[in-house]
Write a protein that holds these residues in place. Structure first.
Motif, short mmCIF file in Angstrom:
data_model
loop_
_atom_site.label_atom_id
_atom_site.label_comp_id
_atom_site.label_asym_id
_atom_site.label_seq_id
_atom_site.Cartn_x
_atom_site.Cartn_y
_atom_site.Cartn_z
N GLY A 166 0.76 -1.24 0.18
CA GLY A 166 0.03 0.10 0.01
C GLY A 166 0.79 1.32 0.06
N MET A 167 2.10 1.12 -0.45
CA MET A 167 2.78 2.49 -0.37
C MET A 167 2.16 3.31 -1.92
N LEU A 168 2.25 4.48 -1.37
CA LEU A 168 1.80 5.44 -2.43
C LEU A 168 3.12 6.19 -3.00
N THR B 83 9.18 7.98 -4.69
CA THR B 83 10.19 7.01 -4.54
C THR B 83 10.47 5.60 -5.59
N GLU B 84 9.37 5.46 -6.18
CA GLU B 84 9.63 4.24 -7.16
C GLU B 84 9.58 4.96 -8.43
N LEU B 85 9.92 6.23 -8.63
CA LEU B 85 10.06 6.51 -10.14
C LEU B 85 11.59 5.91 -10.64
N LEU C 120 0.24 -11.52 -7.16
CA LEU C 120 0.82 -11.28 -8.71
C LEU C 120 0.34 -10.04 -9.08
N ARG C 121 1.40 -9.04 -9.60
CA ARG C 121 1.32 -7.94 -9.93
C ARG C 121 0.93 -7.93 -11.30
N PRO C 122 0.06 -7.28 -11.90
CA PRO C 122 -0.38 -7.73 -13.56
C PRO C 122 0.40 -6.78 -14.35
N1 GLY Z 1 4.90 -1.11 -5.44
C1 GLY Z 1 5.55 -2.07 -4.71
C2 GLY Z 1 5.77 -3.46 -4.99
O1 GLY Z 1 4.99 -3.42 -6.15
O2 GLY Z 1 6.09 -4.38 -4.56
#
Ligand code: GLY
Length: 397
Positions: free
Chosen positions: A50-52, A56-58, A318-320
């Motif tokens: 749940g990080m927004l 930081t994820e650029l 699982l990330r899509p």
């Molecule tokens: N946004 C964090 C992750 O996908 O692990």
């Protein structure tokens, strides 16, 4: 937009947070919406931290996605206020900020590069010495060499978010069909609804495919509809900070350790989420000893005291992911069929803007300008990519 005499105006296939926010926003605009999912409110959000983390994820090469991420991050405070009011539930949205730290000279060089990229992109982040980092977060390892303070990267609890969206949908009149979708139905060259596992056939004038990493596997998708989404496995741990140790961490702390990302997300209720692996393993959701070991090893290097905490849960989701890591939002080559999938690392972050964009598309037929770069049409000619190949192994979703 056509209005059907029976059935729904919109059938959403998939009741994860992206399907639910689409359904909620569409229902708010007066559409009759049905969601088909055997377990609405489930999916990747049950695992996500749940990080927004728009700043930081650029990543290099993702500047276009950055615009959408920032637009969604800006909407979060109002979005959760409205959702909490509509559902009567808390989402644990926490404006705590994030600290990204470096443990050695290589990590520090990597972080300096990220800082420069953030500055060139007009984002706000502040470089801190190791001592300044430890002053902010005393549980950090003594060896921390420096860090980036990003006060605008917040967090929300995705499980609470999903639950609140489910209730908000129910209160807005969304109908739930708690069953698997066997296949898409196409009538007269147009998406017309779906066939469920129990044989029922909910009909709709428009269909939104929001089935996460399973989206490309829906039987009945015509050949010309590219849904290049693949699963990227993430293993995540949950620990608890006993009240005697609080405050253990006051903000999200993250680092790249030997090339792997590790993050620690502290909730106000004492939960501490540690993530995440990133593995190309197909639809495997096994929690492995190696995955847990690596996360704990890296988290321990960052915050040594973590080994004292009770470990309460290990889980994989699982990330899509799409080929360019950006979402697929908008109409497809099949009239009446829209996609809302492919959010990869940013599903929770992009929830507010996805709901808005999809509701506008469903009510006006127009994809808002900010979403046009994310049209599924950008992959219309990549039918022989590995992502598409895996997508063609059909199964109910
Ligand atoms: N946004 C964090 C992750 O996908 O692990």
């Amino acid at each position: 937009m056509r209005i059907s005499a029976d059935g729904s105006d919109v059938l959403v296939v998939g009741g994860g947070i992206i399907g639910l926010v689409t359904a909620w926003r569409a229902a708010q605009r007066g559409l009759r919406v049905t969601v088909a999912d055997p377990d609405p409110g489930g999916g990747a959000a049950q695992v996500a931290a749940g990080m927004l983390a728009a700043v930081t994820e650029l990543h290099y090469g993702e500047q276009m996605l950055l615009g959408l991420n920032v637009a969604s991050a800006e909407r979060y405070p109002d979005f959760v206020a409205e959702l909490e009011e509509a559902s009567g539930q808390e989402t644990a949205f926490r404006t705590c900020g994030t600290l990204s730290v470096a443990l050695d000279a290589d990590d520090r060089a990597h972080l300096r590069e990220l800082h420069a990229l953030q500055q060139r992109s007009g984002l706000t982040s502040q470089w801190l010495s190791g001592r300044e980092c430890r002053r902010l977060e005393p549980m950090l390892a003594p060896g921390v060499r420096g860090g980036l303070r990003v006060d605008g990267d917040h967090q929300v609890d995705p499980r609470r978010l999903a639950s609140a969206l489910l209730t908000a949908c129910e209160r807005a009149g969304v109908v739930f069909r708690r069953d698997r979708v066997q296949r898409l139905t196409v009538t007269g060259g147009r998406a017309a609804g779906a066939v469920l596992a129990d044989g029922q056939r909910p009909a709709a004038d428009q269909v939104v495919l929001a089935a996460g990493s399973l989206s490309g596997r829906l039987p009945g998708l015509p050949e010309e509809v590219a849904v290049p989404v693949r699963p990227v496995k993430g293993q995540v741990l949950r620990l608890v900070v006993p009240s005697a140790y609080a405050p253990f961490l006051s903000r999200t702390v993250r680092a790249v350790v030997r090339g792997s990302h590790v993050y620690l997300v502290p909730r106000a209720d004492g939960e501490l989420v540690v993530g995440a692996t990133s593995e190309e393993m197909g639809w495997d959701t096994t929690v492995t000893a190696g995955g847990v070991y690596e996360l704990l090893r890296d988290a321990h290097e960052l915050v040594p005291g973590i080994t004292e905490l009770p470990l309460t849960e290990t889980r994989a989701g699982l990330r899509p992911a799409s080929p360019d890591n950006a979402p697929l939002l908008g109409p497809t080559a099949l009239p009446g069929l829209h996609l809302a999938t492919g959010h990869h690392r940013n599903g929770v972050l992009l929830t507010p803007v996805t709901g808005e964009v999809m509701a506008t598309l469903l009510t006006t037929g127009e994809l808002p300008a900010m979403a046009r770069p994310f049209s599924p049409n950008r992959f219309a000619t990549t039918g022989d990519s590995p992502a598409s190949a895996s997508a063609h192994e059909e199964q109910p979703v």
